[in-house]
Design a protein around this motif. Structure first.
Motif, mmCIF file in Angstrom:
data_model
loop_
_atom_site.group_PDB
_atom_site.id
_atom_site.type_symbol
_atom_site.label_atom_id
_atom_site.label_comp_id
_atom_site.label_asym_id
_atom_site.label_seq_id
_atom_site.Cartn_x
_atom_site.Cartn_y
_atom_site.Cartn_z
ATOM 1 N N ILE A 1 22.894 33.778 -1.791
ATOM 2 C CA ILE A 1 21.772 32.845 -1.943
ATOM 3 C C ILE A 1 20.506 33.421 -1.318
ATOM 4 O O ILE A 1 19.400 33.150 -1.792
ATOM 5 C CB ILE A 1 22.116 31.482 -1.308
ATOM 6 C CG1 ILE A 1 23.317 30.869 -2.007
ATOM 7 C CG2 ILE A 1 20.927 30.530 -1.370
ATOM 8 C CD1 ILE A 1 23.733 29.521 -1.453
ATOM 9 N N ASP A 2 20.665 34.231 -0.270
ATOM 10 C CA ASP A 2 19.485 34.801 0.381
ATOM 11 C C ASP A 2 18.730 35.732 -0.555
ATOM 12 O O ASP A 2 17.505 35.851 -0.479
ATOM 13 C CB ASP A 2 19.871 35.524 1.673
ATOM 14 C CG ASP A 2 20.821 36.683 1.428
ATOM 15 O OD1 ASP A 2 21.488 36.698 0.381
ATOM 16 O OD2 ASP A 2 20.922 37.555 2.310
ATOM 17 N N HIS A 3 19.445 36.397 -1.485
ATOM 18 C CA HIS A 3 18.776 37.258 -2.462
ATOM 19 C C HIS A 3 17.929 36.423 -3.421
ATOM 20 O O HIS A 3 16.802 36.805 -3.760
ATOM 21 C CB HIS A 3 19.804 38.075 -3.243
ATOM 22 C CG HIS A 3 20.544 39.068 -2.400
ATOM 23 N ND1 HIS A 3 19.926 40.092 -1.726
ATOM 24 C CD2 HIS A 3 21.866 39.179 -2.111
ATOM 25 C CE1 HIS A 3 20.820 40.800 -1.060
ATOM 26 N NE2 HIS A 3 22.012 40.266 -1.286
ATOM 27 N N LEU A 4 18.473 35.298 -3.858
ATOM 28 C CA LEU A 4 17.712 34.407 -4.725
ATOM 29 C C LEU A 4 16.505 33.836 -3.991
ATOM 30 O O LEU A 4 15.415 33.702 -4.559
ATOM 31 C CB LEU A 4 18.610 33.262 -5.219
ATOM 32 C CG LEU A 4 19.793 33.664 -6.110
ATOM 33 C CD1 LEU A 4 20.639 32.435 -6.449
ATOM 34 C CD2 LEU A 4 19.292 34.338 -7.388
ATOM 35 N N ASN A 5 16.707 33.525 -2.726
ATOM 36 C CA ASN A 5 15.606 32.999 -1.917
ATOM 37 C C ASN A 5 14.494 34.033 -1.765
ATOM 38 O O ASN A 5 13.306 33.700 -1.867
ATOM 39 C CB ASN A 5 16.122 32.590 -0.542
ATOM 40 C CG ASN A 5 15.035 32.051 0.344
ATOM 41 O OD1 ASN A 5 14.375 31.063 0.028
ATOM 42 N ND2 ASN A 5 14.809 32.698 1.475
ATOM 43 N N ASP A 6 14.887 35.297 -1.533
ATOM 44 C CA ASP A 6 13.886 36.355 -1.408
ATOM 45 C C ASP A 6 13.092 36.532 -2.693
ATOM 46 O O ASP A 6 11.880 36.798 -2.665
ATOM 47 C CB ASP A 6 14.552 37.677 -1.023
ATOM 48 C CG ASP A 6 14.555 37.912 0.476
ATOM 49 O OD1 ASP A 6 13.749 37.263 1.167
ATOM 50 O OD2 ASP A 6 15.355 38.722 0.966
ATOM 51 N N ALA A 7 13.774 36.406 -3.830
ATOM 52 C CA ALA A 7 13.084 36.520 -5.115
ATOM 53 C C ALA A 7 12.059 35.399 -5.279
ATOM 54 O O ALA A 7 10.925 35.635 -5.729
ATOM 55 C CB ALA A 7 14.098 36.480 -6.260
ATOM 56 N N LEU A 8 12.449 34.186 -4.905
ATOM 57 C CA LEU A 8 11.528 33.056 -4.982
ATOM 58 C C LEU A 8 10.371 33.222 -4.005
ATOM 59 O O LEU A 8 9.212 32.925 -4.333
ATOM 60 C CB LEU A 8 12.282 31.760 -4.690
ATOM 61 C CG LEU A 8 11.451 30.467 -4.661
ATOM 62 C CD1 LEU A 8 10.820 30.204 -6.018
ATOM 63 C CD2 LEU A 8 12.322 29.288 -4.238
ATOM 64 N N GLN A 9 10.673 33.731 -2.817
ATOM 65 C CA GLN A 9 9.656 33.883 -1.780
ATOM 66 C C GLN A 9 8.654 34.990 -2.092
ATOM 67 O O GLN A 9 7.613 35.093 -1.438
ATOM 68 C CB GLN A 9 10.328 34.169 -0.435
ATOM 69 C CG GLN A 9 11.144 33.006 0.116
ATOM 70 C CD GLN A 9 10.285 31.807 0.461
ATOM 71 O OE1 GLN A 9 9.144 31.952 0.893
ATOM 72 N NE2 GLN A 9 10.825 30.618 0.272
ATOM 73 N N THR A 10 8.946 35.806 -3.107
ATOM 74 C CA THR A 10 7.999 36.835 -3.526
ATOM 75 C C THR A 10 6.676 36.207 -3.939
ATOM 76 O O THR A 10 5.609 36.829 -3.804
ATOM 77 C CB THR A 10 8.574 37.655 -4.694
ATOM 78 O OG1 THR A 10 9.796 38.272 -4.278
ATOM 79 C CG2 THR A 10 7.601 38.735 -5.149
ATOM 80 N N PHE A 11 6.731 34.991 -4.429
ATOM 81 C CA PHE A 11 5.513 34.290 -4.845
ATOM 82 C C PHE A 11 4.977 33.378 -3.735
ATOM 83 O O PHE A 11 3.771 33.204 -3.594
ATOM 84 C CB PHE A 11 5.800 33.454 -6.094
ATOM 85 C CG PHE A 11 6.373 34.241 -7.231
ATOM 86 C CD1 PHE A 11 5.536 34.973 -8.066
ATOM 87 C CD2 PHE A 11 7.742 34.290 -7.457
ATOM 88 C CE1 PHE A 11 6.058 35.714 -9.116
ATOM 89 C CE2 PHE A 11 8.272 35.022 -8.500
ATOM 90 C CZ PHE A 11 7.436 35.743 -9.335
ATOM 91 N N ILE A 12 5.881 32.829 -2.938
ATOM 92 C CA ILE A 12 5.470 31.845 -1.928
ATOM 93 C C ILE A 12 4.859 32.518 -0.707
ATOM 94 O O ILE A 12 3.810 32.083 -0.194
ATOM 95 C CB ILE A 12 6.672 30.977 -1.503
ATOM 96 C CG1 ILE A 12 7.188 30.179 -2.702
ATOM 97 C CG2 ILE A 12 6.290 30.043 -0.357
ATOM 98 C CD1 ILE A 12 8.408 29.340 -2.407
ATOM 99 N N ARG A 13 5.467 33.586 -0.209
ATOM 100 C CA ARG A 13 4.990 34.214 1.022
ATOM 101 C C ARG A 13 3.586 34.803 0.901
ATOM 102 O O ARG A 13 2.772 34.620 1.817
ATOM 103 C CB ARG A 13 5.999 35.278 1.476
ATOM 104 C CG ARG A 13 7.262 34.660 2.071
ATOM 105 C CD ARG A 13 8.359 35.664 2.311
ATOM 106 N NE ARG A 13 9.588 34.999 2.768
ATOM 107 C CZ ARG A 13 10.790 35.499 2.642
ATOM 108 N NH1 ARG A 13 10.961 36.696 2.087
ATOM 109 N NH2 ARG A 13 11.844 34.827 3.074
#
Length: 204
Positions: free
Chosen positions: A88-100
């Motif tokens: 799940i952390d990999h999916l989170n990192d992918a999503l955070q590419t736009f949020i961070r």
């Protein structure tokens, strides 16, 4: 006399060099922390702005609203949880590419908002690029750590990143002159760790 008045007004608006450097370092520190965890510096800016410790100007005063602080706190709890779960952390990192990067742009501009003589667009771009750079570095290093530790190092690294994000955010606000050295030293340590883990994986 009429010609001297505009010169006097302009001089009053000039930002002292030390104040300019301090505000910019605050922005870079907050944006760098956002590259590790988007919600930590956002919450720090919101709470300190609410307490009057950090000076915020429009339109960033909205960050001090209790509802915004509450939502940011909830998102932070979610982030702290999912970032430590394998896969799940990999999916989170992918999503955070736009949020961070967006969070980095926001906190950079908010933290440096007192600089009226600096273009807001420049502040936003600096924040976005800083946060995106840190996030990209993190995204490259994480798979190496996972592979070298068979996934067991992920939660440890995640916790360390969160600690660094908190320390970096507070340092950016209260001691900005040290924030650059702080991130440089941690970056070098992280690089050495990743290289060592990568070499160990190759030998295995």
């Amino acid at each position: 006399m009429c010609q001297q008045q505009p010169l006097k007004s302009t001089a009053l608006r000039l930002v002292p060099p030390i104040m300019l450097v301090t505000h910019l370092l605050t922005g870079f520190g907050l944006a760098g922390s956002a590259g590790l965890n988007a919600y930590v510096p956002l919450l720090v800016v919101s709470v300190l702005g609410r307490l009057g410790v950090l000076r915020l100007e429009e339109p960033f005063l909205v960050l001090t609203h209790p509802a915004v602080i509450a939502v940011t706190a909830v998102l932070l709890v979610i982030e702290l949880t999912v970032d430590k779960l394998p896969a799940i952390d990999h999916l989170n990192d992918a999503l955070q590419t736009f949020i961070r990067p967006v969070a980095g742009a926001l906190v950079f501009a908010a933290g440096s908002g007192a600089l009226r003589d600096v273009s807001p667009v420049l502040l936003v771009v600096c924040g976005l690029v800083t946060a995106l750079s840190v996030h990209a570095t993190k995204a490259v290093a994480r798979p190496v750590v996972h592979a070298a530790t068979l996934g067991t190092g992920g939660p440890v690294v995640s916790a360390a990143e969160n600690v660094v994000a908190v320390a970096g955010s507070l340092l950016a606000v209260f001691a900005p002159m040290f924030v650059l050295g702080f991130f440089v030293v941690l970056g070098l340590l992280a690089y050495r760790l990743v290289v060592r883990l990568g070499a160990r994986r190759t030998e295995a």
